[in-house]
Design a protein around this motif. Sequence first.
Motif, PDB file in Angstrom:
ATOM      1  N   ALA A  16       0.843  -1.189   0.000  1.00  0.00           N
ATOM      2  CA  ALA A  16       0.000   0.000   0.000  1.00  0.00           C
ATOM      3  C   ALA A  16       0.878   1.238   0.000  1.00  0.00           C
ATOM      4  O   ALA A  16       2.016   1.203   0.482  1.00  0.00           O
ATOM      5  CB  ALA A  16      -0.918   0.022   1.217  1.00  0.00           C
ATOM      6  N   ASP A  40      -4.237  -5.612  -4.786  1.00  0.00           N
ATOM      7  CA  ASP A  40      -5.537  -6.288  -4.807  1.00  0.00           C
ATOM      8  C   ASP A  40      -5.653  -7.333  -3.702  1.00  0.00           C
ATOM      9  O   ASP A  40      -6.732  -7.538  -3.142  1.00  0.00           O
ATOM     10  CB  ASP A  40      -5.754  -6.957  -6.163  1.00  0.00           C
ATOM     11  CG  ASP A  40      -6.016  -5.945  -7.268  1.00  0.00           C
ATOM     12  OD1 ASP A  40      -5.850  -6.312  -8.452  1.00  0.00           O
ATOM     13  OD2 ASP A  40      -6.368  -4.793  -6.958  1.00  0.00           O
ATOM     14  N   THR A  85      -4.611   6.981  -1.534  1.00  0.00           N
ATOM     15  CA  THR A  85      -4.048   5.670  -1.237  1.00  0.00           C
ATOM     16  C   THR A  85      -4.125   4.727  -2.426  1.00  0.00           C
ATOM     17  O   THR A  85      -4.945   4.895  -3.328  1.00  0.00           O
ATOM     18  CB  THR A  85      -4.782   5.025  -0.047  1.00  0.00           C
ATOM     19  OG1 THR A  85      -6.180   4.927  -0.361  1.00  0.00           O
ATOM     20  CG2 THR A  85      -4.599   5.837   1.216  1.00  0.00           C
ATOM     21  N   ASN A  86      -3.272   3.728  -2.382  1.00  0.00           N
ATOM     22  CA  ASN A  86      -3.228   2.696  -3.402  1.00  0.00           C
ATOM     23  C   ASN A  86      -2.926   1.383  -2.696  1.00  0.00           C
ATOM     24  O   ASN A  86      -2.036   1.332  -1.837  1.00  0.00           O
ATOM     25  CB  ASN A  86      -2.145   3.008  -4.436  1.00  0.00           C
ATOM     26  CG  ASN A  86      -2.087   1.985  -5.546  1.00  0.00           C
ATOM     27  OD1 ASN A  86      -3.114   1.548  -6.042  1.00  0.00           O
ATOM     28  ND2 ASN A  86      -0.886   1.602  -5.939  1.00  0.00           N
ATOM     29  N   TYR A  87      -3.687   0.337  -3.038  1.00  0.00           N
ATOM     30  CA  TYR A  87      -3.519  -0.952  -2.376  1.00  0.00           C
ATOM     31  C   TYR A  87      -3.328  -2.068  -3.389  1.00  0.00           C
ATOM     32  O   TYR A  87      -3.903  -2.040  -4.480  1.00  0.00           O
ATOM     33  CB  TYR A  87      -4.752  -1.296  -1.531  1.00  0.00           C
ATOM     34  CG  TYR A  87      -4.975  -0.391  -0.353  1.00  0.00           C
ATOM     35  CD1 TYR A  87      -5.819   0.711  -0.456  1.00  0.00           C
ATOM     36  CD2 TYR A  87      -4.360  -0.653   0.860  1.00  0.00           C
ATOM     37  CE1 TYR A  87      -6.029   1.549   0.634  1.00  0.00           C
ATOM     38  CE2 TYR A  87      -4.569   0.175   1.957  1.00  0.00           C
ATOM     39  CZ  TYR A  87      -5.403   1.264   1.835  1.00  0.00           C
ATOM     40  OH  TYR A  87      -5.615   2.081   2.913  1.00  0.00           O
ATOM     41  N   LYS A 117      -6.754  -5.526  -0.314  1.00  0.00           N
ATOM     42  CA  LYS A 117      -7.882  -4.593  -0.259  1.00  0.00           C
ATOM     43  C   LYS A 117      -8.966  -5.114   0.676  1.00  0.00           C
ATOM     44  O   LYS A 117      -9.332  -6.286   0.632  1.00  0.00           O
ATOM     45  CB  LYS A 117      -8.450  -4.371  -1.665  1.00  0.00           C
ATOM     46  CG  LYS A 117      -7.588  -3.464  -2.534  1.00  0.00           C
ATOM     47  CD  LYS A 117      -8.205  -3.269  -3.914  1.00  0.00           C
ATOM     48  CE  LYS A 117      -7.340  -2.362  -4.767  1.00  0.00           C
ATOM     49  NZ  LYS A 117      -7.869  -2.199  -6.146  1.00  0.00           N
ATOM     50  N   GLY A 118      -9.454  -4.235   1.517  1.00  0.00           N
ATOM     51  CA  GLY A 118     -10.489  -4.603   2.458  1.00  0.00           C
ATOM     52  C   GLY A 118      -9.968  -5.152   3.768  1.00  0.00           C
ATOM     53  O   GLY A 118     -10.725  -5.298   4.732  1.00  0.00           O
ATOM     54  N   ARG A 119      -8.694  -5.488   3.824  1.00  0.00           N
ATOM     55  CA  ARG A 119      -8.111  -6.052   5.048  1.00  0.00           C
ATOM     56  C   ARG A 119      -7.033  -5.153   5.652  1.00  0.00           C
ATOM     57  O   ARG A 119      -6.736  -5.242   6.843  1.00  0.00           O
ATOM     58  CB  ARG A 119      -7.481  -7.421   4.759  1.00  0.00           C
ATOM     59  CG  ARG A 119      -8.445  -8.449   4.213  1.00  0.00           C
ATOM     60  CD  ARG A 119      -7.778  -9.829   4.144  1.00  0.00           C
ATOM     61  NE  ARG A 119      -6.631  -9.866   3.245  1.00  0.00           N
ATOM     62  CZ  ARG A 119      -5.380 -10.091   3.624  1.00  0.00           C
ATOM     63  NH1 ARG A 119      -5.094 -10.288   4.903  1.00  0.00           N
ATOM     64  NH2 ARG A 119      -4.389 -10.120   2.731  1.00  0.00           N
ATOM     65  N   THR A 157      -5.245  -1.197   5.922  1.00  0.00           N
ATOM     66  CA  THR A 157      -5.437   0.239   5.766  1.00  0.00           C
ATOM     67  C   THR A 157      -4.134   0.961   6.045  1.00  0.00           C
ATOM     68  O   THR A 157      -3.488   0.723   7.073  1.00  0.00           O
ATOM     69  CB  THR A 157      -6.511   0.758   6.735  1.00  0.00           C
ATOM     70  OG1 THR A 157      -7.747   0.078   6.500  1.00  0.00           O
ATOM     71  CG2 THR A 157      -6.723   2.257   6.547  1.00  0.00           C
TER      72      THR A 157
END
Length: 120
Positions: free
Chosen positions: A48, A60, A56-58, A63-65, A67
């Motif tokens: 990230a 794949d 921000t950039n994560y 993502k969702g887990r 931050t």
Amino acid sequence: VQLQASGGGLVQAGDSLRLSCAASGSIFSIKAMGWYRQAPGKERELVASITTGGSTNYADSVKGRITISRDNAENTVYLQMSSLKPEDTAVYYCNADARSSWYANVMAYWGKGTQVTVSS
């Protein structure tokens, strides 16, 4: 510019973990900050990143887990990880694109890495 990461450790699948990385030394400005990881036998990959403005950039896979957040006043970046999986096991490296002085170019700086191990 020196980066000091902390917060790694051994956790069980499903647990949470928070990594911190503080930048210190001769800092004129910091642009993007981020976290990368490298698992055994694999290449280093972006987890990230976050800009000064908070964009921000994560990856794949996280993502969702996971931050990413940042305290610009403290030159610190955080990685809050939850629902950890064994495949998240890796050495996590902090990165900052920064200028050490007004006349310096932007360079990529790296911390030494912190181990995160997730057991199943």
